[in-house]
Scaffold this motif. Sequence first.
Motif, PDB file in Angstrom:
ATOM      1  N   LYS A  38     -26.692  25.557 -30.296  1.00  0.00           N
ATOM      2  CA  LYS A  38     -26.601  24.112 -30.577  1.00  0.00           C
ATOM      3  C   LYS A  38     -27.910  23.396 -30.257  1.00  0.00           C
ATOM      4  O   LYS A  38     -28.275  22.440 -30.917  1.00  0.00           O
ATOM      5  N   ALA A  39     -28.576  23.832 -29.193  1.00  0.00           N
ATOM      6  CA  ALA A  39     -29.795  23.155 -28.780  1.00  0.00           C
ATOM      7  C   ALA A  39     -31.012  23.656 -29.552  1.00  0.00           C
ATOM      8  O   ALA A  39     -32.119  23.159 -29.353  1.00  0.00           O
ATOM      9  N   MET A  64     -38.971  18.042 -24.308  1.00  0.00           N
ATOM     10  CA  MET A  64     -39.916  18.867 -25.069  1.00  0.00           C
ATOM     11  C   MET A  64     -40.341  18.128 -26.338  1.00  0.00           C
ATOM     12  O   MET A  64     -41.514  18.083 -26.684  1.00  0.00           O
ATOM     13  N   LYS A  65     -39.352  17.572 -27.022  1.00  0.00           N
ATOM     14  CA  LYS A  65     -39.638  16.862 -28.272  1.00  0.00           C
ATOM     15  C   LYS A  65     -40.575  15.676 -28.008  1.00  0.00           C
ATOM     16  O   LYS A  65     -41.550  15.469 -28.720  1.00  0.00           O
ATOM     17  N   PHE A  80     -27.077  27.524 -26.342  1.00  0.00           N
ATOM     18  CA  PHE A  80     -28.454  27.656 -26.851  1.00  0.00           C
ATOM     19  C   PHE A  80     -28.551  27.392 -28.342  1.00  0.00           C
ATOM     20  O   PHE A  80     -29.473  26.742 -28.812  1.00  0.00           O
ATOM     21  N   TYR A 128     -36.782  26.133 -30.839  1.00  0.00           N
ATOM     22  CA  TYR A 128     -37.718  26.587 -29.815  1.00  0.00           C
ATOM     23  C   TYR A 128     -37.485  28.064 -29.554  1.00  0.00           C
ATOM     24  O   TYR A 128     -36.345  28.525 -29.534  1.00  0.00           O
ATOM     25  N   SER A 157     -34.484  19.753 -24.076  1.00  0.00           N
ATOM     26  CA  SER A 157     -34.828  19.664 -25.495  1.00  0.00           C
ATOM     27  C   SER A 157     -35.447  18.294 -25.815  1.00  0.00           C
ATOM     28  O   SER A 157     -36.487  18.199 -26.480  1.00  0.00           O
ATOM     29  N   PHE A 213     -32.311  26.651 -29.312  1.00  0.00           N
ATOM     30  CA  PHE A 213     -33.108  27.591 -28.510  1.00  0.00           C
ATOM     31  C   PHE A 213     -32.761  29.012 -28.943  1.00  0.00           C
ATOM     32  O   PHE A 213     -31.605  29.410 -28.920  1.00  0.00           O
ATOM     33  N   ARG A 218     -34.697  20.694 -33.831  1.00  0.00           N
ATOM     34  CA  ARG A 218     -35.884  21.548 -33.728  1.00  0.00           C
ATOM     35  C   ARG A 218     -35.483  22.945 -33.278  1.00  0.00           C
ATOM     36  O   ARG A 218     -34.414  23.142 -32.733  1.00  0.00           O
ATOM     37  N   LYS A 225     -30.676  14.250 -33.335  1.00  0.00           N
ATOM     38  CA  LYS A 225     -32.110  14.222 -33.669  1.00  0.00           C
ATOM     39  C   LYS A 225     -32.937  13.688 -32.512  1.00  0.00           C
ATOM     40  O   LYS A 225     -34.021  14.190 -32.209  1.00  0.00           O
ATOM     41  N   ILE A 226     -32.419  12.620 -31.873  1.00  0.00           N
ATOM     42  CA  ILE A 226     -33.135  12.051 -30.727  1.00  0.00           C
ATOM     43  C   ILE A 226     -33.294  13.104 -29.635  1.00  0.00           C
ATOM     44  O   ILE A 226     -34.334  13.215 -28.991  1.00  0.00           O
ATOM     45  N   LEU A 227     -32.246  13.902 -29.445  1.00  0.00           N
ATOM     46  CA  LEU A 227     -32.283  14.954 -28.416  1.00  0.00           C
ATOM     47  C   LEU A 227     -33.123  16.155 -28.851  1.00  0.00           C
ATOM     48  O   LEU A 227     -33.336  17.079 -28.062  1.00  0.00           O
ATOM     49  N   GLY A 228     -33.591  16.128 -30.093  1.00  0.00           N
ATOM     50  CA  GLY A 228     -34.417  17.247 -30.556  1.00  0.00           C
ATOM     51  C   GLY A 228     -33.607  18.474 -30.912  1.00  0.00           C
ATOM     52  O   GLY A 228     -34.142  19.581 -30.974  1.00  0.00           O
ATOM     53  N   LEU A 229     -32.295  18.292 -31.158  1.00  0.00           N
ATOM     54  CA  LEU A 229     -31.450  19.457 -31.430  1.00  0.00           C
ATOM     55  C   LEU A 229     -31.702  20.038 -32.816  1.00  0.00           C
ATOM     56  O   LEU A 229     -31.266  21.137 -33.125  1.00  0.00           O
ATOM     57  N   GLY A 273     -42.197  24.550 -21.584  1.00  0.00           N
ATOM     58  CA  GLY A 273     -40.969  24.046 -20.989  1.00  0.00           C
ATOM     59  C   GLY A 273     -40.260  25.130 -20.220  1.00  0.00           C
ATOM     60  O   GLY A 273     -40.339  26.307 -20.588  1.00  0.00           O
ATOM     61  N   ASP A 285     -42.148  29.193 -26.587  1.00  0.00           N
ATOM     62  CA  ASP A 285     -42.313  27.826 -26.096  1.00  0.00           C
ATOM     63  C   ASP A 285     -41.717  27.632 -24.701  1.00  0.00           C
ATOM     64  O   ASP A 285     -42.204  26.844 -23.900  1.00  0.00           O
ATOM     65  N   ILE A 286     -40.582  28.293 -24.470  1.00  0.00           N
ATOM     66  CA  ILE A 286     -39.740  27.962 -23.320  1.00  0.00           C
ATOM     67  C   ILE A 286     -39.390  29.219 -22.524  1.00  0.00           C
ATOM     68  O   ILE A 286     -39.125  30.267 -23.101  1.00  0.00           O
TER      69      ILE A 286
END
Lengths: 209, 209
Positions: B106-107, A205-206, B104, B84, A202, B109, B82, B76-80, B172, B147-148
């Motif tokens: 949480k992430a 990707m970001k 998934f 996908y 994740s 996805f 967003r 946010k840094i981990l892109g959680l 990804g 995307d993934i």
Amino acid sequence: MGNKNISMAVIRRLPKYHRYLGDLLDKDIQRISSKELSDIIGFTASQIRQDLNNFGGFGQQGYGYNVEALHSEIGKILGLDRTYKAILVGAGNLGQAIANYSGFRKAGFEIKALFDANPRMIGLKIREFEVLDSENIEEFIQKNDIDIAILCIPKNGAQELMNRIVKVGIKGVWNFAPIDLEVPKDVIVENVNLTESLFTLSYLMKESE
Amino acid sequence: MGNKNISMAVIRRLPKYHRYLGDLLDKDIQRISSKELSDIIGFTASQIRQDLNNFGGFGQQGYGYNVEALHSEIGKILGLDRTYKAILVGAGNLGQAIANYSGFRKAGFEIKALFDANPRMIGLKIREFEVLDSENIEEFIQKNDIDIAILCIPKNGAQELMNRIVKVGIKGVWNFAPIDLEVPKDVIVENVNLTESLFTLSYLMKESE
């Protein structure tokens, strides 16, 4: 005993060497230079020579590496010629998938039983195994000289279970529970943390957007 | 964009911070010093301060860290935050276990479909998904802006499939196939290599004897 001073970074590359050398054997390739090996495996030739020198070399100037000998030596270094008796704890979806995993045979791991704490799972037949009650796990480990436990259980309760099985002689754990288990120094824990891997994907990707 | 110069070692520690901070939140702990965080997470306090400084700090002298703010910032840094859209390819045992994986959500996805090439799998119902024919994967990816891809397929054929899905926009891959996939530079591959992990456990068991 053995190669105590080898860094974990080198050790974690060995399975990859083993895999690529196995692929070469499948293609009947008997001999390879560190340059050629570098081209397919993606490490530099100098890295490859350095890595393998940790274990005494195996290469011969002007000849390169004998693929079969190197594959077999790395297998021995990895302990793939040993046999370990294992149990799998947690017979849910992931546990069932892992029980079917073909890599165990190659690694010399023999699964002897599946355990679960859920009454709805106990008694079910999964592959050749009847799912046993986690209540009786200590007795089974002692009676059957089990070395390794594969944990496919939730985080809650994982440490308590760990404490119980370590007391009766478990020396290694392949841990899929998302928790850092506390164990005595002589017990090995190898974690597979799916969430950490997914969160890394994740993040990357970001960043690549 | 973003934090291009952060080392992968730091990035791979972030999910662990996120997990431990989540545990603290579950226990209603609102504030923590780097020393206390160090005690539970096992990194040194100085390592923790260094890691978090990469992203602008978050700590306040004499107060420590606000657990909720730090948890949310790392998320946010981990892109959680967003979302996908993902497909899962290979609906065998491992694929089914992964399809059930709760991480998934949480992430961020969202799995949109399962695919398989095996005629006996195609049409089966797994969770809310009917298994679709891999033949039609390109069309699905394009129509649904996927995307993934999560690859739970054998090594053979994995690179060919990869080439096909990259052509139609996959950016990804969460790869469980035991192969190092070749992809264009802008495509991210995160590998989960169970065999490498198992062989590492085997090595460490052997060495500890």
